[in-house]
Every structure is written in structure tokens, then in C-alpha cells.
Design a protein around this motif. Structure first.
Motif, PDB file in Angstrom:
ATOM      1  N   ILE A  18      -0.831  -1.401  -1.333  1.00  0.00           N
ATOM      2  CA  ILE A  18       0.504  -1.996  -1.255  1.00  0.00           C
ATOM      3  C   ILE A  18       0.696  -2.837  -0.005  1.00  0.00           C
ATOM      4  O   ILE A  18       1.666  -3.593   0.096  1.00  0.00           O
ATOM      5  N   LYS A  68       7.120  -1.206   7.795  1.00  0.00           N
ATOM      6  CA  LYS A  68       7.758  -2.275   7.010  1.00  0.00           C
ATOM      7  C   LYS A  68       8.463  -1.768   5.750  1.00  0.00           C
ATOM      8  O   LYS A  68       8.954  -2.569   4.944  1.00  0.00           O
ATOM      9  N   GLY A  69       8.500  -0.453   5.579  1.00  0.00           N
ATOM     10  CA  GLY A  69       9.186   0.107   4.427  1.00  0.00           C
ATOM     11  C   GLY A  69       8.567  -0.254   3.099  1.00  0.00           C
ATOM     12  O   GLY A  69       9.265  -0.394   2.085  1.00  0.00           O
ATOM     13  N   LEU A  70       7.256  -0.395   3.070  1.00  0.00           N
ATOM     14  CA  LEU A  70       6.581  -0.836   1.853  1.00  0.00           C
ATOM     15  C   LEU A  70       6.489   0.247   0.781  1.00  0.00           C
ATOM     16  O   LEU A  70       6.282  -0.059  -0.393  1.00  0.00           O
ATOM     17  N   ALA A  72       8.998   2.185  -0.186  1.00  0.00           N
ATOM     18  CA  ALA A  72      10.202   2.040  -1.002  1.00  0.00           C
ATOM     19  C   ALA A  72      10.068   0.850  -1.947  1.00  0.00           C
ATOM     20  O   ALA A  72      10.457   0.915  -3.120  1.00  0.00           O
ATOM     21  N   ARG A  73       9.496  -0.227  -1.455  1.00  0.00           N
ATOM     22  CA  ARG A  73       9.303  -1.409  -2.289  1.00  0.00           C
ATOM     23  C   ARG A  73       8.355  -1.102  -3.443  1.00  0.00           C
ATOM     24  O   ARG A  73       8.611  -1.495  -4.590  1.00  0.00           O
ATOM     25  N   ALA A  74       7.274  -0.375  -3.141  1.00  0.00           N
ATOM     26  CA  ALA A  74       6.303  -0.045  -4.191  1.00  0.00           C
ATOM     27  C   ALA A  74       6.890   0.937  -5.204  1.00  0.00           C
ATOM     28  O   ALA A  74       6.605   0.853  -6.404  1.00  0.00           O
ATOM     29  N   LYS A  76      10.007   1.145  -5.902  1.00  0.00           N
ATOM     30  CA  LYS A  76      11.197   0.530  -6.495  1.00  0.00           C
ATOM     31  C   LYS A  76      12.366   1.502  -6.485  1.00  0.00           C
ATOM     32  O   LYS A  76      13.139   1.607  -7.456  1.00  0.00           O
ATOM     33  N   PRO A  78      14.759   4.095  -3.279  1.00  0.00           N
ATOM     34  CA  PRO A  78      14.869   4.526  -1.884  1.00  0.00           C
ATOM     35  C   PRO A  78      13.797   5.563  -1.577  1.00  0.00           C
ATOM     36  O   PRO A  78      13.547   6.471  -2.370  1.00  0.00           O
TER      37      PRO A  78
END
Length: 209
Positions: A18, A68-70, A72-74, A76, A78
Motif C-alpha cells: 500500500i 501518512k495514514g495509508l 485507513a485509505r487501504a 476504505k 477509519p
């Protein structure tokens, strides 16, 4: 070759990191899952339920994913990461490596001690040379990487000793076959988390041994 030092094979299952976006064999990555409590958990054994989130087994890469909070992005969704996430992963990997080496020892495919390890290297029986990260460079430099094999120096003397039922150990060797490929896979990940190159050679080159 993946970041964790494992050669790629076409039949190895692959996943995408990710952070880097690279697709590589699972052996070079660490799996994470999002728990029902919204917390990200490392899944070293790759058995936890849920969609896997994969990160290259490299300390800098994992720290980037956290900062970088990746996750949560992965996911989708919180997602929170424990403050000591990197240390959690490192500790879990070290425990797994120690356990696997212990199983290799019990199968008769491992030895420790300078003279025994040197003998296995000279006879061509060793596939992997293990040397404690806190051992003397002078002593470690008297041994060499097995021809066509691997060297790893990311375990402490206490961890290596624990794998062999001792208080501490500096030199160890594993024979080919059995669980040795699994050890190579897991210890390669650990080397990445400890910023050590599991693919580099020992102090002394095989040609000068």
C-alpha cells in the motif's frame, strides 16, 4: 528480488504494497487487518479474518504507512494504529523466527557453536549461517556464507540462544530442507524491520575461506 531479500518465483502468490505500489511475492510483505474495533493489527501468521492490507517488510516503508495514514485509505474506513506498531511487528517476527529455528533444531537440521558451524560450512552441509548482531565482528569474520546459501545477522545472541535452548549463542547454521525455507522467509522480513540486509555476505568471503 524483493525488498525482504527473497527471490521472486512465478508461482508465489503476490500482493501489492500500500506504500510503494509494488506487486511482489507475499514473502516480502507483512499482512495487516482492520479489527472490529477500528484498530489495525499485524497478522504475521496470515490467519486473521478480514481483507488483508499488505506492507513491504521494511522499517521505513512501515513507518511511512503509519505516518501518512495509508492503512485507513487501504481499508476504505477509519483506522487507528497502535503507537508501538513497528515494535509490535518486529517482536512478533522475532518470536516466529526463534520458534521456527527451534523446530529446525529439533529435527536435527541445525547446530550452534563456532567449531560445529565451521565444520558444517567446510563440509557443505550448511544452507544458512546465523550470527548474532551483538557478537564480536572479529569472531564472526572467521566464518563465511555457505556457497549458494544465505547469511543473516539480525538476531541478538539472546534470541539465537533461545532458539537453541541456551542463554545465548553467536554462531548457528541450518541445513537445507525441512523448515529452513520458512526460516529464510521469516528472518528476511525481520532483517527488513531491523534495517539489516539479510542478503549480504558474512565478513569472510567463501572464496577466501
Amino acid at each position: 528480488m524483493s525488498r525482504a531479500g527473497k527471490a521472486k518465483h512465478r508461482d508465489d502468490p503476490e500482493r501489492r504494497c500500500i506504500v510503494t505500489g509494488d506487486v511482489q511475492p507475499k514473502a516480502g510483505l507483512v499482512r495487516f487487518v482492520l479489527g472490529p474495533d477500528g484498530m489495525i493489527y499485524p497478522d504475521i501468521a496470515e490467519k486473521l479474518p478480514g481483507r488483508g492490507i499488505w506492507v513491504t517488510a521494511d522499517r521505513d516503508v512501515l513507518e511511512t504507512a503509519i505516518q501518512k495514514g495509508l492503512f485507513a485509505r487501504a481499508a476504505k474506513a477509519p483506522a487507528k494504529t497502535p503507537e508501538n506498531m513497528v515494535e509490535m511487528v518486529e517482536k512478533a517476527l522475532a518470536s516466529r523466527v526463534v520458534e521456527l529455528i527451534s523446530l529446525v533444531r529439533k529435527s536435527g537440521r541445525a547446530v550452534i557453536g563456532f567449531e560445529k558451524v565451521k565444520g558444517w560450512l567446510a563440509e557443505g552441509r550448511a544452507k544458512v549461517l546465523l550470527q548474532a548482531s551483538d557478537g564480536s565482528d572479529r569472531g564472526k569474520g572467521k566464518l563465511w556464507t555457505p556457497e549458494g546459501g544465505r547469511w543473516f545477522g539480525c538476531l541478538t545472541s539472546q534470541e539465537l540462544g533461545l532458539a537453541f535452548g541456551r542463554d545465548r549463542a553467536i554462531h548457528g547454521a541450518l541445513a537445507a530442507g525441512g523448515l529452513t525455507p520458512r526460516v529464510i522467509e521469516e528472518i528476511s522480513r525481520l532483517a527488513g524491520l531491523r534495517r539489516q540486509d539479510g542478503g549480504k555476505t558474512a565478513m569472510k568471503d567463501t572464496k577466501t575461506a
